[in-house]
Design an enzyme around this catalytic site. Structure first.
Site, mmCIF file in Angstrom:
data_model
loop_
_atom_site.group_PDB
_atom_site.id
_atom_site.type_symbol
_atom_site.label_atom_id
_atom_site.label_comp_id
_atom_site.label_asym_id
_atom_site.label_seq_id
_atom_site.Cartn_x
_atom_site.Cartn_y
_atom_site.Cartn_z
ATOM 1 N N GLN A 76 100.274 113.126 18.067
ATOM 2 C CA GLN A 76 100.057 114.570 18.130
ATOM 3 C C GLN A 76 100.745 115.281 16.965
ATOM 4 O O GLN A 76 101.951 115.141 16.787
ATOM 5 C CB GLN A 76 100.606 115.121 19.445
ATOM 6 C CG GLN A 76 100.234 116.567 19.676
ATOM 7 C CD GLN A 76 100.887 117.117 20.943
ATOM 8 O OE1 GLN A 76 102.089 117.243 21.019
ATOM 9 N NE2 GLN A 76 100.066 117.430 21.929
ATOM 10 N N GLY A 77 99.967 116.007 16.181
ATOM 11 C CA GLY A 77 100.516 116.788 15.076
ATOM 12 C C GLY A 77 100.420 118.269 15.377
ATOM 13 O O GLY A 77 99.591 118.987 14.802
ATOM 14 N N SER A 113 103.674 120.457 16.561
ATOM 15 C CA SER A 113 104.906 121.151 16.181
ATOM 16 C C SER A 113 105.199 120.994 14.691
ATOM 17 O O SER A 113 104.842 119.988 14.075
ATOM 18 C CB SER A 113 106.097 120.593 16.961
ATOM 19 O OG SER A 113 105.930 120.790 18.328
ATOM 20 N N SER A 162 105.276 111.674 18.240
ATOM 21 C CA SER A 162 105.588 110.358 18.803
ATOM 22 C C SER A 162 104.488 109.366 18.445
ATOM 23 O O SER A 162 103.324 109.741 18.319
ATOM 24 C CB SER A 162 105.800 110.418 20.312
ATOM 25 O OG SER A 162 105.072 111.465 20.865
ATOM 26 N N GLU A 194 98.235 118.762 29.886
ATOM 27 C CA GLU A 194 99.574 118.193 29.816
ATOM 28 C C GLU A 194 100.434 118.680 30.974
ATOM 29 O O GLU A 194 101.189 117.931 31.565
ATOM 30 C CB GLU A 194 100.214 118.578 28.478
ATOM 31 C CG GLU A 194 101.617 118.020 28.298
ATOM 32 C CD GLU A 194 102.153 118.281 26.900
ATOM 33 O OE1 GLU A 194 101.807 119.321 26.327
ATOM 34 O OE2 GLU A 194 102.915 117.448 26.416
#
Lengths: 377, 310
Positions: free
Chosen positions: A121-122, A124, A156, A239
């Protein structure tokens, strides 16, 4: 109000139990936490087994009952956690399923289900954390490509990912929520640098990702240009809806183990400690019921979890920390020993009130969206 | 698994809320408090038993007519024939409306004590060292010999102490669950009151709800109330004593802390006698003493951990 499962669902539970009992003993040994290629292989291997047994898509298309049974039974049996498959199965996958074109679904969803591709996941950035919509990673159109420059953080599984669900700014002149676009970034594209990020819990779990004029085909855009914020909210609500459901079962198991530990070392004789554990039992029972409540509400409203997910996320993240604080009380001086599994788990629990929307952000979401209080700063 | 209210249950909730609004609205609540208070500060230091409200017999019979007490009595025996989930929804509304009287004791006596089901007989019950509404009751279940009145903190719940050391009659888990349902009603109501006040009250030129410190207090009230709701409703479905104990713990916390935070949101106005907020807090404190308090539930759930491991 019905908490019972249908005969078909109970049948599913029985078959799953039987399959888990047969399959789990044959799994390879778990890799060490620092061995990322090993973890990738292990997690994908587990997903592959699920796929071959017909359980791969349970997070996506099963009834709420079946989904909860799956989470409950795999956790109770001590089956591997979704691990490196998390973003693909619980973030990017559901988003592509909801917002992608037929071609996009056909390209990206089957490899996620078959355990062939890992997503990261990109979202933040160093200057866009709680204020995610302030993200500054820029993307310019150049023919059939976007050219992307910027940096992401808290990514992550970035070292071992094939794809990254990437939020970029395509219109810097627009109000911040309206100039964002959702892209699927191939992690082998030239111009990407991944730097592991060590956390207070020790081994690198996250990474920073630097993007220097990385070319991403326009065909990799999910949703319209500048509509990425809305697409993202779909992901975030997933989520906060059910992504943590399995963890509640895991916490209940950990709490029962903690009671065993307390009986062994004599701490159980302290009524204050005993009552603290009794209270935690109430807490995690309630969180499981809240999960069932939210899942049922989501089903009634067409599948997308609402702000109720924030209620759960907020309460759960604090309960998890309270569980490991109670563990420290049970362990006494041993709570300082990193070789006791409770200790690294206690450190990891510190992330829960920060990641996926801090507790403060969740409070504000609840105040504004559920209670109708005026937006404040 | 469809863990949400059915259409019938939604209709029941609306119907009960409307009926209670007719039988016991805000004005009736205020009048009952004033009557019990007997002129407020004038009663201070005079030795008059403060907190001696009357139980409205008309109200009690009206509740009987509504089926409040006969709710779970089988239809064949002249009852309504509904189950625990419906009883929980009804008691949640009673808690929300601050309905006075020995509601749980009379409800549990329906079918066993003549006249309880119809509201003709008011039934109180000894619970540990306390009895609520002893003087107003026609029938008292449990041994209340030697009971002495105390100056009740809740103006609408008269209390008697029964001599210490006397064993409490075994606690019916249903009594614990219905108390939790009342606490849930309080938690829901104080959440509404806090949010209403935070939207309406202006300081520094804007609604106080625009300040995060205030907004987050309100959000906290909601989180506790909604978590308790899931626990209470689930316990009503399973009737499992451990689920009921969990519901009680969550609901007590949601009501007591919710009422306190609601008071905080109301500022000085919340500290006045005229405000509704203190009535919720005081009632929540009274209910929190029932059935051995939360301690007993915590011990029970600690013991349950052992069997969950096995």
């Amino acid at each position: 109000m019905d908490l019972s499962y249908t005969p078909e669902e109970e049948d599913f539970r029985a078959r799953l139990r039987e399959w888990l009992a047969r399959t789990l003993p044959g799994l390879p040994p778990r890799p060490s936490p620092g061995d990322w290629p090993g973890r990738r292989a292990y997690d994908l291997g587990w997903q592959r087994r699920l796929y071959e047994a017909g359980y791969a898509g349970v997070h996506w298309d099963a009834t709420p009952g079946v989904r909860l049974i799956f989470l409950e039974e795999t956790e109770k049996a001590g089956a591997p956690y979704v691990g490196a498959g998390f973003v693909g199965l619980l973030h990017a996958g559901p988003t592509i399923a909801a917002e992608g074109t037929d071609a996009q679904r056909a390209r990206w969803l089957p490899p996620i289900l078959r355990g062939e591709e890992v997503w990261c996941q990109g979202f933040s950035e160093p200057d866009a954390g709680s204020d995610l919509a302030a993200l500054r990673t820029r993307a310019w159109r150049d023919g059939d490509d976007y050219v992307v420059t910027g940096s992401k953080i808290w990514t992550s599984h970035a070292e071992v990912a094939d794809w990254c669900e990437l939020l970029v700014r395509t219109d810097p002149a627009a109000p911040k929520h309206r100039g964002i676009t959702w892209l699927a970034l191939p992690m082998d594209a030239p111009g990407i640098t991944v730097r592991p990020l060590r956390t207070l819990a020790g081994p690198a779990e996250f990474a920073e990702v630097f993007l220097d004029e990385v070319r991403v085909p326009v065909a990799n855009r999910v949703g319209d240009e500048n509509d990425g914020w809305r697409v993202t909210l779909v992901t975030l609500s997933f989520e906060r809806g059910t992504a943590f459901a399995g963890e509640v079962v895991a916490c209940r198991r950990a709490l029962a183990e903690l009671a065993v530990e307390a009986r062994k070392n004599g701490r159980w004789d302290d009524p204050a400690l005993r009552r603290r554990l009794g209270r935690l039992n109430a807490e995690f029972r309630a969180l499981w019921r809240l999960t069932q409540w939210n899942v049922s509400a989501a089903e009634a409203s067409g599948g997308v979890p609402g702000a109720g997910g924030s209620v759960f996320k907020l309460r759960y993240s604090h309960a998890r920390q309270e569980l490991y604080d109670a563990a420290a009380e049970v362990l006494g001086p041993d709570c300082l020993d990193l070789d006791r599994p409770w200790t690294p788990d206690r450190l990891s629990s510190l992330a829960y009130t920060i990641a996926a929307g801090t507790s403060q952000v969740q409070h504000s979401i609840i105040a504004e969206r559920i209670l109708g209080l005026p937006k404040g700063r | 698994m469809r863990f949400r209210l059915t259409d019938d249950q939604r209709a029941l909730r609306v119907g009960v809320r409307e009926a209670l609004a007719r039988q016991f609205d805000g004005r009736a609540l205020r009048a009952a408090v004033e009557e019990a208070d007997g002129g407020g500060a004038a009663g201070e230091g005079t030795g008059r038993a403060v907190g001696a409200p009357r139980l409205g017999r008309g109200l009690w019979r009206a509740l009987g007519d509504l089926g409040f007490f006969a709710l779970r009595v089988p239809e064949a025996d002249g009852g309504v024939g509904l189950g625990l989930p419906e009883a929980v929804l009804v008691f949640e509304e009673a808690g929300r409306a601050l309905l006075p009287g020995p509601l749980v004791a009379t409800h549990l006596a329906a079918g066993a004590v003549p006249g309880a089901a119809t509201g003709e007989t008011v039934v109180a019950a000894v619970d540990g060292g306390l009895v609520e509404w002893l003087a107003a009751a026609d029938v008292v279940r449990g041994d209340s010999a030697g009971a002495v009145p105390l100056r009740s903190l809740d103006p609408l719940t008269p209390l008697h102490r029964v001599p210490a050391g006397r064993p409490a009659s075994g606690t019916d888990p249903v009594a614990v669950l219905l108390t939790a349902a009342e606490q849930l009603g309080t938690a829901t109501r104080v959440c509404e009151l806090a949010a209403q006040h935070a939207r309406a009250r202006e300081q520094f030129g804007r609604p106080i709800g625009a300040f995060q410190a205030v907004a987050h207090l309100c959000a906290g009230i909601l989180v506790r109330a909604e978590t308790a709701r899931a626990a209470v409703y689930a316990a009503a479905v399973t009737a499992d004593p451990a689920d009921i104990a969990a519901a009680r713990i969550l609901a007590d916390e949601a009501a007591v802390r919710g009422a306190r935070d609601c008071l905080q949101v109301h500022g000085g106005m919340g500290f006045t006698w005229e405000s509704e907020v203190h009535l919720h807090l005081k009632r929540a404190w009274v209910r929190a003493q029932r059935a051995g308090g939360v301690t007993e539930s915590e011990e029970m759930l600690a013991a349950a951990l052992a069997s969950e491991t096995a």
